[in-house]
Scaffold this active site. Sequence first.
Site, PDB file in Angstrom:
ATOM      1  N   GLU A  91     -13.024  16.813 -52.777  1.00  0.00           N
ATOM      2  CA  GLU A  91     -12.732  17.867 -53.736  1.00  0.00           C
ATOM      3  C   GLU A  91     -11.473  18.605 -53.331  1.00  0.00           C
ATOM      4  O   GLU A  91     -11.172  18.738 -52.148  1.00  0.00           O
ATOM      5  CB  GLU A  91     -13.915  18.851 -53.807  1.00  0.00           C
ATOM      6  CG  GLU A  91     -15.125  18.189 -54.450  1.00  0.00           C
ATOM      7  CD  GLU A  91     -16.382  19.045 -54.490  1.00  0.00           C
ATOM      8  OE1 GLU A  91     -17.228  18.768 -55.336  1.00  0.00           O
ATOM      9  OE2 GLU A  91     -16.523  19.971 -53.669  1.00  0.00           O
ATOM     10  N   CYS A 104      -5.880  24.095 -52.360  1.00  0.00           N
ATOM     11  CA  CYS A 104      -6.745  23.945 -51.186  1.00  0.00           C
ATOM     12  C   CYS A 104      -7.146  22.473 -51.137  1.00  0.00           C
ATOM     13  O   CYS A 104      -7.779  21.977 -52.066  1.00  0.00           O
ATOM     14  CB  CYS A 104      -7.957  24.857 -51.341  1.00  0.00           C
ATOM     15  SG  CYS A 104      -9.170  24.600 -50.030  1.00  0.00           S
ATOM     16  N   CYS A 111     -17.481  15.470 -43.209  1.00  0.00           N
ATOM     17  CA  CYS A 111     -16.978  16.153 -42.015  1.00  0.00           C
ATOM     18  C   CYS A 111     -17.866  15.789 -40.839  1.00  0.00           C
ATOM     19  O   CYS A 111     -19.083  15.677 -40.988  1.00  0.00           O
ATOM     20  CB  CYS A 111     -16.989  17.668 -42.230  1.00  0.00           C
ATOM     21  SG  CYS A 111     -16.163  18.587 -40.913  1.00  0.00           S
ATOM     22  N   CYS A 115     -20.830  22.887 -38.470  1.00  0.00           N
ATOM     23  CA  CYS A 115     -20.908  24.332 -38.713  1.00  0.00           C
ATOM     24  C   CYS A 115     -22.079  24.563 -39.662  1.00  0.00           C
ATOM     25  O   CYS A 115     -22.090  24.056 -40.782  1.00  0.00           O
ATOM     26  CB  CYS A 115     -19.625  24.849 -39.354  1.00  0.00           C
ATOM     27  SG  CYS A 115     -18.152  24.405 -38.423  1.00  0.00           S
ATOM     28  N   CYS A 118     -21.744  25.848 -43.406  1.00  0.00           N
ATOM     29  CA  CYS A 118     -20.805  25.183 -44.311  1.00  0.00           C
ATOM     30  C   CYS A 118     -21.471  23.999 -45.015  1.00  0.00           C
ATOM     31  O   CYS A 118     -22.071  23.145 -44.363  1.00  0.00           O
ATOM     32  CB  CYS A 118     -19.588  24.715 -43.518  1.00  0.00           C
ATOM     33  SG  CYS A 118     -18.420  23.789 -44.511  1.00  0.00           S
ATOM     34  N   GLY A 162     -13.530  18.589 -44.517  1.00  0.00           N
ATOM     35  CA  GLY A 162     -13.085  17.889 -43.317  1.00  0.00           C
ATOM     36  C   GLY A 162     -12.370  18.762 -42.307  1.00  0.00           C
ATOM     37  O   GLY A 162     -12.043  19.922 -42.571  1.00  0.00           O
ATOM     38  N   GLU A 163     -12.175  18.201 -41.124  1.00  0.00           N
ATOM     39  CA  GLU A 163     -11.471  18.889 -40.044  1.00  0.00           C
ATOM     40  C   GLU A 163     -10.081  18.236 -39.916  1.00  0.00           C
ATOM     41  O   GLU A 163      -9.960  17.107 -39.412  1.00  0.00           O
ATOM     42  CB  GLU A 163     -12.284  18.756 -38.739  1.00  0.00           C
ATOM     43  CG  GLU A 163     -11.558  19.165 -37.478  1.00  0.00           C
ATOM     44  CD  GLU A 163     -10.893  20.543 -37.528  1.00  0.00           C
ATOM     45  OE1 GLU A 163     -11.495  21.526 -37.972  1.00  0.00           O
ATOM     46  OE2 GLU A 163      -9.719  20.621 -37.121  1.00  0.00           O
ATOM     47  N   SER A 194      -6.052  24.769 -41.328  1.00  0.00           N
ATOM     48  CA  SER A 194      -7.182  25.508 -40.760  1.00  0.00           C
ATOM     49  C   SER A 194      -8.021  24.567 -39.909  1.00  0.00           C
ATOM     50  O   SER A 194      -8.429  23.496 -40.351  1.00  0.00           O
ATOM     51  CB  SER A 194      -8.032  26.077 -41.909  1.00  0.00           C
ATOM     52  OG  SER A 194      -9.196  26.681 -41.394  1.00  0.00           O
ATOM     53  N   SER A 217     -10.903  28.848 -37.336  1.00  0.00           N
ATOM     54  CA  SER A 217     -12.194  29.389 -37.757  1.00  0.00           C
ATOM     55  C   SER A 217     -12.945  29.845 -36.513  1.00  0.00           C
ATOM     56  O   SER A 217     -13.561  29.041 -35.828  1.00  0.00           O
ATOM     57  CB  SER A 217     -12.998  28.314 -38.482  1.00  0.00           C
ATOM     58  OG  SER A 217     -12.251  27.852 -39.570  1.00  0.00           O
ATOM     59  N   LEU A 218     -12.847  31.126 -36.228  1.00  0.00           N
ATOM     60  CA  LEU A 218     -13.421  31.633 -34.978  1.00  0.00           C
ATOM     61  C   LEU A 218     -14.886  32.061 -35.189  1.00  0.00           C
ATOM     62  O   LEU A 218     -15.774  31.580 -34.510  1.00  0.00           O
ATOM     63  CB  LEU A 218     -12.563  32.803 -34.477  1.00  0.00           C
ATOM     64  CG  LEU A 218     -12.864  33.329 -33.091  1.00  0.00           C
ATOM     65  CD1 LEU A 218     -12.630  32.271 -32.022  1.00  0.00           C
ATOM     66  CD2 LEU A 218     -12.023  34.570 -32.783  1.00  0.00           C
ATOM     67  N   HIS A 219     -15.093  32.963 -36.090  1.00  0.00           N
ATOM     68  CA  HIS A 219     -16.426  33.454 -36.491  1.00  0.00           C
ATOM     69  C   HIS A 219     -17.216  34.165 -35.401  1.00  0.00           C
ATOM     70  O   HIS A 219     -18.140  34.911 -35.700  1.00  0.00           O
ATOM     71  CB  HIS A 219     -17.282  32.349 -37.126  1.00  0.00           C
ATOM     72  CG  HIS A 219     -16.630  31.696 -38.304  1.00  0.00           C
ATOM     73  ND1 HIS A 219     -16.076  32.407 -39.339  1.00  0.00           N
ATOM     74  CD2 HIS A 219     -16.405  30.392 -38.608  1.00  0.00           C
ATOM     75  CE1 HIS A 219     -15.570  31.578 -40.236  1.00  0.00           C
ATOM     76  NE2 HIS A 219     -15.734  30.351 -39.820  1.00  0.00           N
ATOM     77  N   ASN A 293     -19.841  32.807 -48.527  1.00  0.00           N
ATOM     78  CA  ASN A 293     -20.314  32.185 -49.767  1.00  0.00           C
ATOM     79  C   ASN A 293     -21.633  31.494 -49.475  1.00  0.00           C
ATOM     80  O   ASN A 293     -21.716  30.684 -48.552  1.00  0.00           O
ATOM     81  CB  ASN A 293     -19.297  31.151 -50.239  1.00  0.00           C
ATOM     82  CG  ASN A 293     -17.944  31.786 -50.445  1.00  0.00           C
ATOM     83  OD1 ASN A 293     -17.835  32.822 -51.081  1.00  0.00           O
ATOM     84  ND2 ASN A 293     -16.910  31.186 -49.868  1.00  0.00           N
ATOM     85  N   CYS A 336     -14.732  28.576 -50.264  1.00  0.00           N
ATOM     86  CA  CYS A 336     -14.766  28.062 -48.893  1.00  0.00           C
ATOM     87  C   CYS A 336     -16.179  27.719 -48.482  1.00  0.00           C
ATOM     88  O   CYS A 336     -17.093  28.533 -48.638  1.00  0.00           O
ATOM     89  CB  CYS A 336     -14.305  29.141 -47.928  1.00  0.00           C
ATOM     90  SG  CYS A 336     -12.562  29.193 -47.710  1.00  0.00           S
TER      91      CYS A 336
END
Length: 345
Positions: A91, A104, A111, A115, A118, A162-163, A194, A217-219, A293, A336
């Site tokens: 997508e 985006c 992936c 996470c 996600c 994906g990464e 990212s 992406s720390l979080h 989200n 996201c």
Amino acid sequence: MKKDVRSLSLKDLCSFFESNNYPSFRGKQVYNWLWKKSCFSFDEMTNISLELRDVLKKEFVINHIKIDKIQKSNDGTIKNAVTLFDNLLVESVLIPTAKRTTACISSQVGCSLDCDFCATSKLKRIRNLKPDEIFDQASTINLQSKLYYNRPISNIVFMGMGEPLLNYKNLILGIEKITGKDGLGISPKRITVSTSGISKLIIKMADENVKFNLAISLHSALEKTRNKIMPFSKKFPLDELKEAVKYWYKKTRKKVTYEYIVWKEINDDMKHIKALVKFCKASPSKVNLIEYNNTENSFFTAAKDKIIQEYISELEKNKIPVTIRKSRGKDIDAACGQLANRETN
Ligand code: SAH
């Protein structure tokens, strides 16, 4: 199986013609059709003789993405279901704001990371996208942006499925095409990659002097919490990440952006705020607080506004720039972390 002509460099194409006793400038012409004009059929290459077109058809195919389905959000966001040549799906999303149009885009089918918050992580990684599939997403959204919003895309973020760093080689080749004169000519300053934070590849990018921006992406800046919500991160300790970010800044002079979601009972306390401030002070950086989200995982709920305000005031007190990223396209699962090849109607 015939080879995909779009996997050839300009040099490869010119040598193909030379070795078949045709002038090498034919290579340039075909390359121009393929990349500058996004032409997906040898028959449309009108300055190439019929005989030569037949030679090309015998040897090659032109693989390209197709938009399978378009969904439009109330806020103008457009989500594209993209079919690849082997019928797999990814997508990509067009996000318009008053001043910008951002594409985006995805870097992998599925992936390999885990996470927990996600939706994409629930799809297993099937394969890496090829450079032309990365390029095609950007060029398709560029056309879409001109069609619906009368302007080309202004920014690109690799925040789709994906990464990106786990598809390193193709990512770099795809970005070269996007930024190149014979591609879309978009400045790398307008591109952000990212990553979930794979230290040794951040160091590699710094060494290769890449010109695009980096978001991580720390979080959570506390190892225990991060390991819990992003289990793969046990292999990528925060200390190493910190060193990699320092190195990135030393080499590129670019501030990284930390992406950060605040969740109820996960990181909504002073201990986490202090840890984030400390982490940010290690090297010049910014923080982007991302609105959570919902996915199907009920373990995660967005934190209260009050604690988000505390994050903001602590960061600002410490002179760390902070922005808030509002969700876009939530009603069509285009925001996201919601990309999961699902239809919402
Ligand atoms: N793998 C890359 C890029 C894809 S994810 C990465 O991890 O950065 C793009 C961004 O969306 C990341 O910052 C990710 O943490 C965030 N994200 C994932 N799930 C989300 C969710 N449910 N709500 C909000 N953001 C989410």
